[in-house]
Design an enzyme around this catalytic site. Structure first.
Site, PDB file in Angstrom:
ATOM      1  N   ASP A  78      38.754  66.762  40.501  1.00 48.58           N
ATOM      2  CA  ASP A  78      38.426  68.071  39.918  1.00 48.58           C
ATOM      3  C   ASP A  78      39.499  69.076  40.324  1.00 48.58           C
ATOM      4  O   ASP A  78      40.527  68.690  40.872  1.00 48.58           O
ATOM      5  CB  ASP A  78      37.033  68.511  40.389  1.00 48.58           C
ATOM      6  CG  ASP A  78      36.961  68.557  41.919  1.00 48.58           C
ATOM      7  OD1 ASP A  78      37.976  68.242  42.576  1.00 48.58           O
ATOM      8  OD2 ASP A  78      35.900  68.897  42.456  1.00 48.58           O
ATOM      9  N   TYR A 229      30.489  69.605  49.614  1.00 51.94           N
ATOM     10  CA  TYR A 229      30.961  69.447  50.989  1.00 51.94           C
ATOM     11  C   TYR A 229      30.134  70.301  51.941  1.00 51.94           C
ATOM     12  O   TYR A 229      30.650  71.161  52.630  1.00 51.94           O
ATOM     13  CB  TYR A 229      32.451  69.791  51.080  1.00 51.94           C
ATOM     14  CG  TYR A 229      33.316  68.825  50.311  1.00 51.94           C
ATOM     15  CD1 TYR A 229      33.543  67.542  50.812  1.00 51.94           C
ATOM     16  CD2 TYR A 229      33.871  69.167  49.088  1.00 51.94           C
ATOM     17  CE1 TYR A 229      34.318  66.632  50.097  1.00 51.94           C
ATOM     18  CE2 TYR A 229      34.658  68.261  48.376  1.00 51.94           C
ATOM     19  CZ  TYR A 229      34.868  67.007  48.892  1.00 51.94           C
ATOM     20  OH  TYR A 229      35.635  66.109  48.201  1.00 51.94           O
ATOM     21  N   GLU A 469      36.555  57.728  41.588  1.00 56.03           N
ATOM     22  CA  GLU A 469      37.272  58.971  41.900  1.00 56.03           C
ATOM     23  C   GLU A 469      38.129  58.796  43.161  1.00 56.03           C
ATOM     24  O   GLU A 469      37.663  58.291  44.167  1.00 56.03           O
ATOM     25  CB  GLU A 469      36.274  60.125  42.110  1.00 56.03           C
ATOM     26  CG  GLU A 469      36.950  61.483  42.234  1.00 56.03           C
ATOM     27  CD  GLU A 469      35.974  62.657  42.154  1.00 56.03           C
ATOM     28  OE1 GLU A 469      34.761  62.445  42.349  1.00 56.03           O
ATOM     29  OE2 GLU A 469      36.445  63.787  41.905  1.00 56.03           O
TER      30      GLU A 469
END
Ligand SMILES: *[C@@H]1O[C@H](CO)[C@@H](O)[C@H](O)[C@H]1NC(C)=O
Ligand SMILES: *[C@@H]1O[C@H](CO)[C@@H](O)[C@H](O)[C@H]1NC(C)=O
Ligand SMILES: *[C@@H]1O[C@H](CO)[C@@H](O)[C@H](O)[C@H]1NC(C)=O
Length: 491
Positions: A78, A229, A469
């Site tokens: 991202d 996170y 990812e």
């Protein structure tokens, strides 16, 4: 004549494991693992940028708060800059250079140092104001809602910060660790810059320790950073970790005293066998035990004991409970992006093996002693799995080997490049590329993906971000590991 033949055969037999065990090209993998970081760069790109499908992006980051926060790395597939994992990535890249840099070919050492500096330049910007630390740029909900190239990004670049009123000892402690480690990694190249990094580390640590708290306890910061996170395990480990790195980089006794005086209250004895962007315990134990192993500080013995007990879960010889492996032999922890655990544990295995062998010591696993060679063999199994010795017979590093992931979950890699398609591609216009079953047009060379599931199966599906990812903190520790095996391909 017969004798000669016999000895020839004997030689062939001795060589056989080498010929059959087809070792990997660790040097090639090392170069690629470092190159990956150029694909993750945010901000203005320099003329010597080698990943040519990328262009300048997010050059006015920080303007929303009237500050300069251009630069740094996007964490994964991202376009958000998350400070907590970025600082951890920096610490691990720098630690790779500190422990294994001398084994790298000169060009790669230079490339690795450049990758560290790209991050430390940004981290210095995040601590440029007193009692404030900028911890994130980009609204993650808006960002994740779009499939957009970083170069086209038109989502909110919200700036998040911690302060004396909204503390973030986790991010600040990790930033102190990152700047300390970077100062050591870059000192030979630029001593003046290393001094600035170390000063910044002092400052970040003082802020972290004076205003204690976890950033995700604040509602606004929680909305920004979580669930991506979140600081799940508390900020205490980052205070010890930051102090341990400052101790190592500055040799200042005040940080050794800090560790000795605060270890108990900050949970050093919790002895958690984890190491990643959220939890620093296993890495802390290995880092701190170095001084004990060198016979300098006897009071740090408990760190060596904790480091040993983690190592005992990783070697088959020990009778302690073992970590989970896939049937194919890959370290496995549930929760997605499994390769982050694999690479960081491989790094700790090799680093601890070095500390032990330099001081002629062993891992104590109850009734048996484990040698550094045994730790290195475990690390090698993990690296060889990543590079292709696995049930799917594929490499999990993009661009390495004959078969590797083609559809990684990464916006820039999967959308046409600016060079091929200069027209703006808006937020939702990217969906057709996200949905396409075609390979990504821009291979992100060197990216390691989250990896296969607990059954060793990898579908190469762009939508399955837990497996497909890449992230910066998967690659960062692997840089050091690959440097070791490039120099010691047979252990
Ligand atoms: C050691 O660190 C403390 C702050 O923690 C500082 O006050 C002191 O000046 C440092 N000593 C040296 C020699 O740098
Ligand atoms: C354009 O895309 C093709 C493949 O789709 C690729 O081979 C070519 O290198 C790209 N050109 C540029 C300038 O990126
Ligand atoms: C993309 O795929 C999803 C389901 O996988 C589907 O709901 C959506 O309509 C697709 N969008 C486009 C633009 O093809």
């Amino acid at each position: 004549m017969e004798l000669k033949l016999c000895s020839l055969l004997l030689h062939l037999l001795l060589l056989l494991p080498l010929l059959v065990g087809a070792t990997h090209n660790y040097g090639d993998a090392l170069s690629k693992s470092i190159l990956f970081f150029e694909g993750q760069r945010s901000g203005r790109l320099p003329p010597d940028q080698r990943v040519r499908w990328r262009r300048d992006s997010a050059i006015s980051d920080g303007s929303e708060a009237g500050v300069d926060l251009e630069g740094g790395y996007y964490d994964a597939g991202d376009n958000v800059k998350f400070g907590f994992p970025m600082a951890f990535t920096t610490t691990m890249l720098a630690w790779s250079v500190i422990e294994f840099g001398e084994l790298m070919p000169f060009d790669e050492l230079r490339n690795a140092a450049t990758a560290v500096r790209w991050a430390s330049d940004y981290l210095l910007k995040t601590i440029a104001y007193p009692n404030r630390l900028f911890i994130q740029v980009g609204d993650p909900i808006r960002d994740h809602n779009c499939w957009e190239r970083p170069e086209d990004m038109d989502t909110l670049r919200t700036v998040y910060s911690v302060s004396s009123e909204k503390p973030g000892s986790d991010v600040a402690g990790e930033t102190a660790a990152a700047l300390s480690a970077a100062s050591m990694a870059l000192r030979q190249i630029d001593a003046g810059y290393a001094d600035r990094l170390l000063e910044g580390a002092f400052k970040a640590f003082e802020f972290a320790d004076t205003y204690r708290g976890a950033y995700s306890d604040d509602p606004e910061l929680k909305a920004g950073g979580c669930p991506f996170y979140c600081d799940f395990d508390g900020y205490q480990d980052e205070l010890l970790w930051g102090a341990a790195w400052l101790r190592r980089a500055s040799q200042n006794d005040s940080f050794l005293n800090y560790i000795q005086n605060n270890g108990k209250t900050l949970g050093a004895d919790d002895n958690i066998n984890e190491f990643g962007w959220d939890n620093k315990h296993a890495g802390l134990n290995i880092l701190v035990s170095k001084e004990f192993l060198e016979g300098k500080v006897f009071s740090l013995q408990s760190y060596k004991e904790s480091a040993d007990s983690f190592m005992c879960t990783l070697v088959p010889e020990s009778s302690s409970p073992h970590i989970q492996y896939t049937p194919g032999g890959l370290i496995y922890k549930p929760g997605g992006s499994n390769m982050q655990h694999v690479t960081s544990i491989a790094f700790l295995l090799l680093t601890y093996a070095n500390y032990l062998s330099r001081t002629s010591q062993y891992v104590n696993c109850g009734s048996i002693a484990i040698s550094p060679a045994s730790l290195r063999a475990q690390a090698k199994k993990q690296v060889d799995y990543i590079l292709g010795d696995n049930p799917s017979k594929m490499s999990y590093m993009v661009g390495y080997g004959d078969k590797f992931p083609q559809r990684i979950h990464h916006r820039g890699s999967s959308l046409p490049s600016i060079a091929n398609h200069s027209e703006f591609i808006a937020c939702k216009e990217g969906t057709i590329y996200f949905n396409s079953s075609n390979p990504n047009p821009n291979p992100l060379i060197g990216a390691i993906v989250g990896g296969p599931g607990e059954d060793d199966i990898y579908e190469d599906d762009r939508a399955d971000f837990r497996k497909s990812e890449p992230t910066t903190y998967i690659n960062a520790p692997l840089v050091g590991v690959l440097a070791y095996f490039a120099a010691n391909p047979n252990l």
